[in-house]
Write an enzyme that holds these catalytic residues in place. Structure first.
Site, PDB file in Angstrom:
ATOM      1  N   LYS A   1       0.810  -1.224   0.000  1.00 47.38           N
ATOM      2  CA  LYS A   1       0.000   0.000   0.000  1.00 47.38           C
ATOM      3  C   LYS A   1       0.846   1.278   0.000  1.00 47.38           C
ATOM      4  O   LYS A   1       0.375   2.333  -0.424  1.00 47.38           O
ATOM      5  CB  LYS A   1      -0.933   0.028   1.207  1.00 47.38           C
ATOM      6  CG  LYS A   1      -2.060  -0.993   1.166  1.00 47.38           C
ATOM      7  CD  LYS A   1      -3.277  -0.440   0.512  1.00 47.38           C
ATOM      8  CE  LYS A   1      -4.559  -1.236   0.677  1.00 47.38           C
ATOM      9  NZ  LYS A   1      -4.504  -2.633   1.030  1.00 47.38           N
TER      10      LYS A   1
ATOM     11  N   SER B   1      -8.535   1.673   8.880  1.00 51.71           N
ATOM     12  CA  SER B   1      -7.844   1.279  10.106  1.00 51.71           C
ATOM     13  C   SER B   1      -6.737   0.312   9.734  1.00 51.71           C
ATOM     14  O   SER B   1      -6.067  -0.254  10.571  1.00 51.71           O
ATOM     15  CB  SER B   1      -8.827   0.620  11.071  1.00 51.71           C
ATOM     16  OG  SER B   1      -9.498  -0.424  10.423  1.00 51.71           O
TER      17      SER B   1
ATOM     18  N   GLU C   1      -9.565 -13.908  -3.962  1.00 45.03           N
ATOM     19  CA  GLU C   1     -10.374 -13.320  -2.893  1.00 45.03           C
ATOM     20  C   GLU C   1     -10.632 -14.352  -1.801  1.00 45.03           C
ATOM     21  O   GLU C   1     -10.582 -15.548  -2.044  1.00 45.03           O
ATOM     22  CB  GLU C   1     -11.770 -12.985  -3.438  1.00 45.03           C
ATOM     23  CG  GLU C   1     -11.849 -11.777  -4.279  1.00 45.03           C
ATOM     24  CD  GLU C   1     -13.279 -11.536  -4.709  1.00 45.03           C
ATOM     25  OE1 GLU C   1     -13.741 -10.414  -4.514  1.00 45.03           O
ATOM     26  OE2 GLU C   1     -13.934 -12.470  -5.231  1.00 45.03           O
TER      27      GLU C   1
ATOM     28  N   GLY D   1     -15.962 -13.497   0.785  1.00 43.67           N
ATOM     29  CA  GLY D   1     -16.166 -12.174   0.174  1.00 43.67           C
ATOM     30  C   GLY D   1     -15.862 -12.224  -1.304  1.00 43.67           C
ATOM     31  O   GLY D   1     -14.900 -11.625  -1.769  1.00 43.67           O
TER      32      GLY D   1
ATOM     33  N   ASP E   1     -17.270 -10.964  -3.938  1.00 44.55           N
ATOM     34  CA  ASP E   1     -17.933  -9.968  -4.790  1.00 44.55           C
ATOM     35  C   ASP E   1     -17.161  -9.716  -6.082  1.00 44.55           C
ATOM     36  O   ASP E   1     -17.760  -9.485  -7.130  1.00 44.55           O
ATOM     37  CB  ASP E   1     -18.105  -8.649  -4.034  1.00 44.55           C
ATOM     38  CG  ASP E   1     -16.774  -8.070  -3.586  1.00 44.55           C
ATOM     39  OD1 ASP E   1     -16.143  -8.679  -2.709  1.00 44.55           O
ATOM     40  OD2 ASP E   1     -16.334  -7.038  -4.142  1.00 44.55           O
TER      41      ASP E   1
ATOM     42  N   SER F   1       1.356  -9.855  -0.220  1.00 46.36           N
ATOM     43  CA  SER F   1       1.017  -8.430  -0.226  1.00 46.36           C
ATOM     44  C   SER F   1       1.316  -7.671   1.056  1.00 46.36           C
ATOM     45  O   SER F   1       1.441  -6.450   1.031  1.00 46.36           O
ATOM     46  CB  SER F   1      -0.447  -8.245  -0.611  1.00 46.36           C
ATOM     47  OG  SER F   1      -1.278  -8.937   0.287  1.00 46.36           O
TER      48      SER F   1
HETATM   49  C1  LIG Z   1      -5.229  -3.682   0.834  1.00 45.08           C
HETATM   50  C2  LIG Z   1      -4.619  -5.019   0.845  1.00 45.08           C
HETATM   51  C3  LIG Z   1      -4.989  -5.999  -0.093  1.00 45.08           C
HETATM   52  C4  LIG Z   1      -6.052  -5.770  -1.145  1.00 45.08           C
HETATM   53  O1  LIG Z   1      -5.657  -4.770  -2.039  1.00 45.08           O
HETATM   54  P1  LIG Z   1      -6.696  -4.028  -2.990  1.00 45.08           P
HETATM   55  O2  LIG Z   1      -5.894  -3.044  -3.738  1.00 45.08           O
HETATM   56  O3  LIG Z   1      -7.738  -3.389  -2.101  1.00 45.08           O
HETATM   57  O4  LIG Z   1      -7.325  -5.066  -3.837  1.00 45.08           O
HETATM   58  C5  LIG Z   1      -4.312  -7.221  -0.081  1.00 45.08           C
HETATM   59  N1  LIG Z   1      -3.370  -7.475   0.846  1.00 45.08           N
HETATM   60  C6  LIG Z   1      -2.998  -6.573   1.789  1.00 45.08           C
HETATM   61  C7  LIG Z   1      -1.951  -6.942   2.774  1.00 45.08           C
HETATM   62  C8  LIG Z   1      -3.616  -5.308   1.814  1.00 45.08           C
HETATM   63  O5  LIG Z   1      -3.240  -4.411   2.742  1.00 45.08           O
END
Ligand SMILES: *Cc1c(COP(=O)(O)O)cnc(C)c1O
Length: 323
Positions: A55, A80, A206, A210, A212, A306
């Site tokens: 992010k 949050s 996903e 969830g 969607d 991620s």
């Molecule tokens: C936000 C997040 C996601 C999902 O990312 P999107 O861009 O909302 O699809 C996946 N893994 C982590 C660790 C995140 O913080």
């Protein structure tokens, strides 16, 4: 009016802005994972990114793309989770004031981390107050720019730089598997991957509870769901964005789901085999690959890890073997 969809050129601009600021996170391999799947897997370790998740890329790119005078007034985010920390950190690095709107019952560690980056935390009661209305009110009154967590061209482009780095390092891939919440990561990575590795198959993953995104992808319309119950707290989004959805629809091959139990098994795999602390949401893509939700046999596959932000007590409880 709808903003223009982001393109590969935006990802390239983002890579420029992030150069020397975001970590170029390592690409890791595991013989065990390759043996389990019959594939050559390349894990992009964004759990080792600044702020503990990918992010940071989108947050920093979005804030640094603002015109100087707008940026100086400050930014606001309501979250949050990892987006809040990413905005707080990026703002500090850019010398921009930041307000983060968080529920008053948000975990103390997250509130502290956000404050620690110098952001002002405004709390609200999630049962009686509408955070978006509150956020817009504060932003309006103080001239702050709202930076949403995924449905924003520069956020999407910033997230795409992770796939750019990955493919620059590995060379062309047959497949890329990414996590899917609101779609910023998947859309950005799809823009980068389709350009850098033509013909690549791109999958989004996903939580089962969830789905969607999968339903939206197959129906051609954005499907909204109630807040899903899942340990993947970073993917508890309830609908894809107006910008992320069309990009995903255009470039992604398919969307699959994994269960919470599979996420926990994947957390254990990362801890035991690869010595990595990965949060539940960060395991989505790997869980799909390790549990056969996508056919990776014989292929060269990029897998996004991620994020790694997880409360250590909760982490210990999840990875502990059942008594
Ligand atoms: C936000 C997040 C996601 C999902 O990312 P999107 O861009 O909302 O699809 C996946 N893994 C982590 C660790 C995140 O913080």
């Amino acid at each position: 009016m709808q903003a223009a969809l982001p393109t590969f050129a935006d990802v390239a601009d983002a890579a420029h802005r992030l150069q020397g600021v975001a970590h170029r996170t390592p690409v890791l391999t595991s013989r065990t994972a390759d043996a389990m799947t019959g594939a050559a897997l390349f894990f992009k370790a964004e759990n080792l990114q600044r702020g503990g998740a990918f992010k940071f890329r989108g947050a920093y790119n979005a804030i640094s793309a603002l015109p100087e005078a707008v940026r100086a007034r400050g930014v606001l985010a309501f979250s949050s989770g990892n987006h809040a920390q990413a905005i707080a950190l990026a703002s500090r690095l850019l010398g921009v004031p930041a307000v983060i709107v968080m529920p008053e019952d948000a975990p103390a560690v997250k509130v502290e981390a956000t404050r620690g980056y110098g952001a002002e935390v405004v709390s609200y009661d999630r049962y009686s107050q509408d955070r978006e209305a509150l956020g817009r009110e504060i932003a309006g009154a103080r001239g702050l720019t709202l930076i949403p967590p995924y449905d924003h061209p520069e956020v999407i482009a910033g997230q795409g730089t992770l796939a750019l780095e990955l493919i620059d390092e590995t060379g062309p891939l047959d497949m890329l598997v990414a996590c899917l919440g609101g779609g910023g990561q998947l859309a950005g990575c799809a823009l980068a991957a389709a350009e850098r590795s033509p013909g690549i198959q791109i999958y989004g993953v996903e939580p089962e509870a969830g789905d969607d995104g999968r339903r939206s992808f197959h129906s051609g319309q954005i499907v909204r769901i109630p807040v899903p119950r899942t340990i993947a707290d970073g993917a508890q989004t309830t609908y894809l964005g107006n910008l992320t959805f069309p990009v995903i629809r255009q470039r992604v091959t398919d969307i699959v789901t994994v269960s919470d139990a599979e996420l926990v098994e994947t957390m254990r795999f990362f801890a035991a085999r690869m010595k990595l602390v990965v949060e539940p949401t960060g395991c989505l893509a790997a869980a799909a690959v390790l549990h056969g939700r996508v056919d990776v046999r014989g292929k060269r596959v990029g897998v996004v890890i991620s994020g790694g932000n997880v409360d250590i007590t909760a982490y210990a409880r999840l990875v502990a073997p059942a008594a």
